[in-house]
Enzyme design. Sequence first.
Site, PDB file in Angstrom:
ATOM      1  NE  ARG A 170     -13.685   7.184  -4.562  1.00 41.06           N
ATOM      2  CZ  ARG A 170     -13.469   6.288  -3.677  1.00 41.06           C
ATOM      3  NH1 ARG A 170     -14.453   5.359  -3.225  1.00 41.06           N
ATOM      4  NH2 ARG A 170     -12.414   6.491  -2.946  1.00 41.06           N
ATOM      5  CG  ASP A 458      -8.820   4.954   1.383  1.00 36.97           C
ATOM      6  OD1 ASP A 458      -9.109   4.407   2.535  1.00 36.97           O
ATOM      7  OD2 ASP A 458      -9.046   4.662   0.267  1.00 36.97           O
TER       8      ASP A 458
END
Length: 543
Positions: A170, A458
Amino acid sequence: MSAVLSESTPDAGIEVIARAEGQDALLTPPALAFLAGLHGRFESRRRRLLAARRERQAFFDRGGLPDFRADTRAIREGGWRVAPIPRALLDRRVEITGPVDPKMVINALNSGANCYMADFEDSTAPTWARMVEGQRALRAAVAGTLAFTGDTGKAYALKPFEQQAVLIVRPRGWHLDEKHVLVDGERMSASLFDLGLFAFHNSDVLAAKDRGPYFYLPKLQSMEEAVLWNDVLTHIESALGLRRGQMKVTVLVETLPAAFEMDEILHALRERVVGLNCGRWDYIFSYIKTLRAHRDRVLPERAQVTMTQPFLKAYSELLIQTCHRRGAHAMGGMAAQIPIAGDAAANDAAMARVRADKLREAEAGHDGTWVAHPALIGIAREVFDAHMPGPHQHDVAREDVQVTAADPGSGPGQALLAPSRGTITRAGFDGNVEVCVRYLAAWLDGNGCVPIHHLMEDAATAEIARAQLWQWLHRDDLHLDDGTPVDFSLLERALLNLPARLGDRGKLPGGSRISEAIGVLDRLTHADELQEFLTLPAYERLP
């Protein structure tokens, strides 16, 4: 320090203005020329699309609402399907995600998950050293040579290739720059840097192993952004001698505008897309951010914003229906719980929540799911094995799903913009403050993946907390469930009390940056405009 491109490519105009261990072996003259070519070909389109995002948000701020596009009705109503899914990506029932440091890369590839999403974005703080380290680690992993020895002397090595999880990378989103790489004096797109550099060094090896390369594409907001990605990937395939469609992608549907264009995004990438993913945490953040000016769509505290909320249930079930109609995977999202050591009862309760979440996904028709910790792989696999005997559930058409934009009327339908039920408690407010400060402190210290109160936080989860605080505080009619007004004095008390709540800062990730993080959060919440992404101003503080 800067390292200007060598004389072999004098016209590229590319400059690297930082140093990190091992970068010269990555940022060779041919690699830099390749990156400069991506910038020259695609940067102006990226900037136009980011401007279009701002224009669209201004419309929402004036009272407009997202809706399905009239100009793309033919795409939504057409009978097309995406290209066949390669063998390596047919069964994705359990995927593990995490940052790209060498230890994580080895553990994730060895974890027993079907796939590993190597994340340059939300779980990695993008210091230059970490970006270079991540590219080096993945290159060594693809070559089969990656090894790591920890501070205790414990050695980590890769299992044989056939036993490894399938690697999916990603890159960072379209909105982010790589400030350490300049082309003709302009910062390079972080998306093009991350994906381009990985592809340049690893595509031939991965293609020879029938492993892609494969990518997760984050934070798209429109079909046009998907078209740009498709053009980038087509260009890279041609430049690197790959066959057209060799590079496969899964798109994270983690913005509210993208939920209205899932068919269109799949269509734009139909030669190479293999699925969509319910990026639930970023999606919640995007719902808050997109509808920040709409007083009837304020969300309750984060703990109450579960996948049973009507707007999230509509989103996930529409994604399943859309993907299966087009022959693509519908991937489930992340459960944030992590194992709790030393408290069996609390750990059992946390694992029960994980199991219930994965059961909901499997029964709804998802083709796989995410975990953030290796200990959760067994739970997720057990649930999906019981409900998904084949490699996927494309035969679950979900023809019962009827989703509208704002109002399903009196029928059985669901709405993507449905208001949410719930309250704001003092613990919920103070918890948002703590998560923001602790995560931001760790991020500023170079750590993008932080365990806080037995949840793996996160950037996406921190963004929920930060955006909620801004939205709540810029209203004059909100109260906690005990009647206390939600105002800036409440924030001030929470910030003043926070150091005592945190205890010994030396034991916390980024503990030395707590005061700095408090200052950043205080400025962001007092600002008249909601900052688009927390990581944009914070990035300027990173080395």
